[in-house]
Design a protein around this motif. Sequence first.
Motif, PDB file in Angstrom:
ATOM      1  N   ASP A 197      16.928 -50.980   2.621  1.00  0.00           N
ATOM      2  CA  ASP A 197      17.430 -49.733   2.043  1.00  0.00           C
ATOM      3  C   ASP A 197      17.860 -49.870   0.592  1.00  0.00           C
ATOM      4  O   ASP A 197      18.475 -48.968   0.032  1.00  0.00           O
ATOM      5  N   ASN A 198      17.535 -51.004  -0.028  1.00  0.00           N
ATOM      6  CA  ASN A 198      17.934 -51.231  -1.413  1.00  0.00           C
ATOM      7  C   ASN A 198      16.703 -51.613  -2.229  1.00  0.00           C
ATOM      8  O   ASN A 198      16.301 -52.774  -2.252  1.00  0.00           O
ATOM      9  N   PRO A 199      16.079 -50.647  -2.915  1.00  0.00           N
ATOM     10  CA  PRO A 199      14.856 -50.944  -3.679  1.00  0.00           C
ATOM     11  C   PRO A 199      15.079 -51.914  -4.831  1.00  0.00           C
ATOM     12  O   PRO A 199      14.131 -52.507  -5.337  1.00  0.00           O
ATOM     13  N   GLU A 200      16.331 -52.085  -5.247  1.00  0.00           N
ATOM     14  CA  GLU A 200      16.609 -53.018  -6.336  1.00  0.00           C
ATOM     15  C   GLU A 200      16.586 -54.463  -5.863  1.00  0.00           C
ATOM     16  O   GLU A 200      16.513 -55.382  -6.678  1.00  0.00           O
ATOM     17  N   MET A 201      16.671 -54.661  -4.559  1.00  0.00           N
ATOM     18  CA  MET A 201      16.660 -56.016  -4.013  1.00  0.00           C
ATOM     19  C   MET A 201      15.219 -56.451  -3.762  1.00  0.00           C
ATOM     20  O   MET A 201      14.742 -56.479  -2.632  1.00  0.00           O
ATOM     21  N   GLU A 202      14.515 -56.788  -4.824  1.00  0.00           N
ATOM     22  CA  GLU A 202      13.143 -57.265  -4.717  1.00  0.00           C
ATOM     23  C   GLU A 202      13.107 -58.747  -5.040  1.00  0.00           C
ATOM     24  O   GLU A 202      13.870 -59.244  -5.869  1.00  0.00           O
ATOM     25  N   PHE A 203      12.180 -59.437  -4.405  1.00  0.00           N
ATOM     26  CA  PHE A 203      12.165 -60.891  -4.533  1.00  0.00           C
ATOM     27  C   PHE A 203      11.525 -61.368  -5.835  1.00  0.00           C
ATOM     28  O   PHE A 203      11.953 -62.368  -6.408  1.00  0.00           O
ATOM     29  N   TYR A 204      10.504 -60.654  -6.320  1.00  0.00           N
ATOM     30  CA  TYR A 204       9.798 -61.136  -7.516  1.00  0.00           C
ATOM     31  C   TYR A 204      10.720 -61.307  -8.729  1.00  0.00           C
ATOM     32  O   TYR A 204      10.678 -62.355  -9.389  1.00  0.00           O
ATOM     33  N   PRO A 205      11.552 -60.314  -9.088  1.00  0.00           N
ATOM     34  CA  PRO A 205      12.444 -60.515 -10.232  1.00  0.00           C
ATOM     35  C   PRO A 205      13.353 -61.722 -10.058  1.00  0.00           C
ATOM     36  O   PRO A 205      13.636 -62.457 -11.015  1.00  0.00           O
ATOM     37  N   LEU A 206      13.820 -61.931  -8.825  1.00  0.00           N
ATOM     38  CA  LEU A 206      14.720 -63.051  -8.546  1.00  0.00           C
ATOM     39  C   LEU A 206      14.000 -64.381  -8.773  1.00  0.00           C
ATOM     40  O   LEU A 206      14.520 -65.292  -9.430  1.00  0.00           O
ATOM     41  N   ALA A 207      12.785 -64.495  -8.223  1.00  0.00           N
ATOM     42  CA  ALA A 207      12.021 -65.744  -8.346  1.00  0.00           C
ATOM     43  C   ALA A 207      11.556 -65.985  -9.777  1.00  0.00           C
ATOM     44  O   ALA A 207      11.617 -67.117 -10.280  1.00  0.00           O
ATOM     45  N   SER A 208      11.099 -64.944 -10.453  1.00  0.00           N
ATOM     46  CA  SER A 208      10.590 -65.112 -11.821  1.00  0.00           C
ATOM     47  C   SER A 208      11.708 -65.473 -12.780  1.00  0.00           C
ATOM     48  O   SER A 208      11.484 -66.208 -13.752  1.00  0.00           O
ATOM     49  N   MET A 209      12.930 -64.981 -12.531  1.00  0.00           N
ATOM     50  CA  MET A 209      14.063 -65.361 -13.375  1.00  0.00           C
ATOM     51  C   MET A 209      14.452 -66.819 -13.142  1.00  0.00           C
ATOM     52  O   MET A 209      14.821 -67.536 -14.074  1.00  0.00           O
ATOM     53  N   TYR A 210      14.372 -67.253 -11.892  1.00  0.00           N
ATOM     54  CA  TYR A 210      14.733 -68.637 -11.581  1.00  0.00           C
ATOM     55  C   TYR A 210      13.807 -69.612 -12.309  1.00  0.00           C
ATOM     56  O   TYR A 210      14.249 -70.647 -12.816  1.00  0.00           O
ATOM     57  N   PHE A 211      12.531 -69.283 -12.364  1.00  0.00           N
ATOM     58  CA  PHE A 211      11.566 -70.130 -13.064  1.00  0.00           C
ATOM     59  C   PHE A 211      11.253 -69.583 -14.458  1.00  0.00           C
ATOM     60  O   PHE A 211      10.178 -69.831 -15.008  1.00  0.00           O
ATOM     61  N   ASN A 213      12.200 -70.444 -17.347  1.00  0.00           N
ATOM     62  CA  ASN A 213      11.952 -71.413 -18.429  1.00  0.00           C
ATOM     63  C   ASN A 213      10.470 -71.720 -18.594  1.00  0.00           C
ATOM     64  O   ASN A 213      10.049 -72.229 -19.632  1.00  0.00           O
ATOM     65  N   PHE A 214       9.663 -71.394 -17.588  1.00  0.00           N
ATOM     66  CA  PHE A 214       8.216 -71.568 -17.691  1.00  0.00           C
ATOM     67  C   PHE A 214       7.522 -70.289 -18.174  1.00  0.00           C
ATOM     68  O   PHE A 214       6.299 -70.275 -18.307  1.00  0.00           O
ATOM     69  N   ASN A 215       8.312 -69.268 -18.433  1.00  0.00           N
ATOM     70  CA  ASN A 215       7.737 -67.966 -18.789  1.00  0.00           C
ATOM     71  C   ASN A 215       8.451 -67.358 -19.996  1.00  0.00           C
ATOM     72  O   ASN A 215       9.048 -66.271 -19.907  1.00  0.00           O
ATOM     73  N   PRO A 216       8.408 -68.033 -21.149  1.00  0.00           N
ATOM     74  CA  PRO A 216       9.126 -67.530 -22.331  1.00  0.00           C
ATOM     75  C   PRO A 216       8.587 -66.202 -22.844  1.00  0.00           C
ATOM     76  O   PRO A 216       9.289 -65.487 -23.556  1.00  0.00           O
ATOM     77  N   ASN A 217       7.349 -65.860 -22.498  1.00  0.00           N
ATOM     78  CA  ASN A 217       6.747 -64.621 -22.987  1.00  0.00           C
ATOM     79  C   ASN A 217       6.942 -63.449 -22.039  1.00  0.00           C
ATOM     80  O   ASN A 217       6.455 -62.342 -22.307  1.00  0.00           O
ATOM     81  N   ASP A 231       2.135 -72.056  -7.717  1.00  0.00           N
ATOM     82  CA  ASP A 231       1.136 -71.115  -8.215  1.00  0.00           C
ATOM     83  C   ASP A 231       1.748 -70.126  -9.207  1.00  0.00           C
ATOM     84  O   ASP A 231       1.101 -69.733 -10.181  1.00  0.00           O
ATOM     85  N   MET A 232       2.987 -69.732  -8.985  1.00  0.00           N
ATOM     86  CA  MET A 232       3.676 -68.829  -9.908  1.00  0.00           C
ATOM     87  C   MET A 232       3.826 -69.479 -11.282  1.00  0.00           C
ATOM     88  O   MET A 232       3.561 -68.851 -12.322  1.00  0.00           O
ATOM     89  N   ILE A 233       4.237 -70.747 -11.304  1.00  0.00           N
ATOM     90  CA  ILE A 233       4.406 -71.464 -12.573  1.00  0.00           C
ATOM     91  C   ILE A 233       3.069 -71.590 -13.289  1.00  0.00           C
ATOM     92  O   ILE A 233       2.980 -71.399 -14.507  1.00  0.00           O
ATOM     93  N   ARG A 234       2.015 -71.881 -12.553  1.00  0.00           N
ATOM     94  CA  ARG A 234       0.690 -71.950 -13.168  1.00  0.00           C
ATOM     95  C   ARG A 234       0.307 -70.597 -13.764  1.00  0.00           C
ATOM     96  O   ARG A 234      -0.253 -70.514 -14.855  1.00  0.00           O
ATOM     97  N   GLY A 235       0.625 -69.528 -13.053  1.00  0.00           N
ATOM     98  CA  GLY A 235       0.323 -68.190 -13.547  1.00  0.00           C
ATOM     99  C   GLY A 235       1.020 -67.889 -14.858  1.00  0.00           C
ATOM    100  O   GLY A 235       0.424 -67.306 -15.770  1.00  0.00           O
ATOM    101  N   PHE A 236       2.287 -68.303 -14.973  1.00  0.00           N
ATOM    102  CA  PHE A 236       3.023 -68.090 -16.212  1.00  0.00           C
ATOM    103  C   PHE A 236       2.372 -68.831 -17.374  1.00  0.00           C
ATOM    104  O   PHE A 236       2.298 -68.324 -18.494  1.00  0.00           O
ATOM    105  N   LYS A 237       1.888 -70.051 -17.117  1.00  0.00           N
ATOM    106  CA  LYS A 237       1.332 -70.872 -18.182  1.00  0.00           C
ATOM    107  C   LYS A 237      -0.111 -70.514 -18.529  1.00  0.00           C
ATOM    108  O   LYS A 237      -0.546 -70.699 -19.671  1.00  0.00           O
ATOM    109  N   ALA A 238      -0.858 -70.005 -17.566  1.00  0.00           N
ATOM    110  CA  ALA A 238      -2.300 -69.849 -17.778  1.00  0.00           C
ATOM    111  C   ALA A 238      -2.802 -68.421 -17.673  1.00  0.00           C
ATOM    112  O   ALA A 238      -3.990 -68.180 -17.839  1.00  0.00           O
ATOM    113  N   GLN A 239      -1.915 -67.472 -17.440  1.00  0.00           N
ATOM    114  CA  GLN A 239      -2.336 -66.096 -17.193  1.00  0.00           C
ATOM    115  C   GLN A 239      -3.190 -65.540 -18.337  1.00  0.00           C
ATOM    116  O   GLN A 239      -4.170 -64.836 -18.127  1.00  0.00           O
ATOM    117  N   THR A 240      -2.839 -65.836 -19.575  1.00  0.00           N
ATOM    118  CA  THR A 240      -3.507 -65.229 -20.723  1.00  0.00           C
ATOM    119  C   THR A 240      -4.787 -65.946 -21.121  1.00  0.00           C
ATOM    120  O   THR A 240      -5.415 -65.570 -22.100  1.00  0.00           O
TER     121      THR A 240
END
Length: 431
Positions: A197-211, A213-217, A231-240
């Motif tokens: 019942d809380n749309p603000e409680m999403e996991f992606y923002p929580l996980a992406s903030m924790y990591f 330092n691998f996603n300065p952009n 895989d998330m860390i690889r995505g941050f480094k290689a997405q572009t």
Amino acid sequence: MTLPEKQGDKLSADSIDNVSESYSTDHSIIKIPDDFGTFWAEEYCIHQIPKNLRELNEEAYIPQFISIGPMHHGKPKLANMEKYKYLYLQKFLARTEKKLETFVDFIKDREESIRIKYCEQFNNLNSRDYVTMILLDSFFIFELFTGCQGQENAESKNDRLLHKIWLKVGIKHDLMLLENQIPYSDLAELYSFAFPDNPEMEFYPLASMYFGNFNPNGIILEEKKILHFTDMIRGFKAQTLASKAVMKNIKTLRVPAKRLAEAGIKFKTIENGNLADVNFDNGVLSLPQFEAHDTTELVFRNLMALEQSEYPETSYITSYILLMDFLINTDKDVTFLVETGIISDGLGSSKAVADMVNKLCRNITETNFHFQEVCDDLNKYCDSRWHKVVAIWNGEYFKDVWHGTVTVFGFTLVMLNSILLVSRFVVLISI
């Protein structure tokens, strides 16, 4: 089971039917493993490190503080962290106001789909133990991420784990490891189930903030495609880098960084660190800064192992490390790259950095090199006659400050003598 007798040189139809029936009921000849289907499951995404990679540096792939998921579950050296899992279980249940039984049922319904995402189904863990492990590990991750982002409840302010910097850092490193994962989709679903019942409680923002330092952009990944944290860390480094051309025939860069500079090539640091911005244009090679510190090898080894298993056609991280390997032959190349800002040396030793980079690509199979065009352009630049002359001149006469000073002084002296000689000749003619 015995084969039927031959009738001449052929088996009768009845005999063949008998053989088929025998094979269908007798499993003593070929027994198919119970978890054989795991290897063919489309969902299979958490891989075991290949033996030839593990032998190079086993500690880079093994958790040092905490086990997550079944692959390192129950190891004695990681037992001390189990008490924190139960502590975080209590905290999480207090936040959700749900009963533990509801979460048990939720994971129980998904147990089989979770098992097939691993390299094996770990049948040594019965259903009760497996569900318990997934819940404890998941709740630990939720509370750790929440506490580290400053969203803690009152009890978290006194959390000893969060105040031990060395332990926090060590746990983050463990959560990067390829063998130490829970499927991301299952974590996200469990988190959403806990806070429906809380749309603000999403996991992606929580996980992406924790990591973060691998996603300065601030790259935002497509959540449904994330396999796990590695895989998330690889995505941050290689997405572009996805738009880069792919070259299947890898041709090495013929000269390392120091000799490229001697040929007149300038080096420039890419401020945003995007691998997609690696290029060579108008005599300038632009590269993101390579940060060499105590955990650099751990991070890249796990990302490259993931690419070997999951992304053989789009091995962007592996291509980047291969390019760095081409640029670095000795500690002199590292020293030069540190001076130009391309490398940040947190190891305090140019030789240690050179050894680390040169070893990262050992036993790695690379079929698609995403920086071949850059290497080809660099080779062409160095092959031109003028740049060869420049390289020889710089290498022989300007290889360090002393040689450069002597060269300039000697050249100046020759010019002065020439001017003096010409002046005397003019005077003699005018007499």
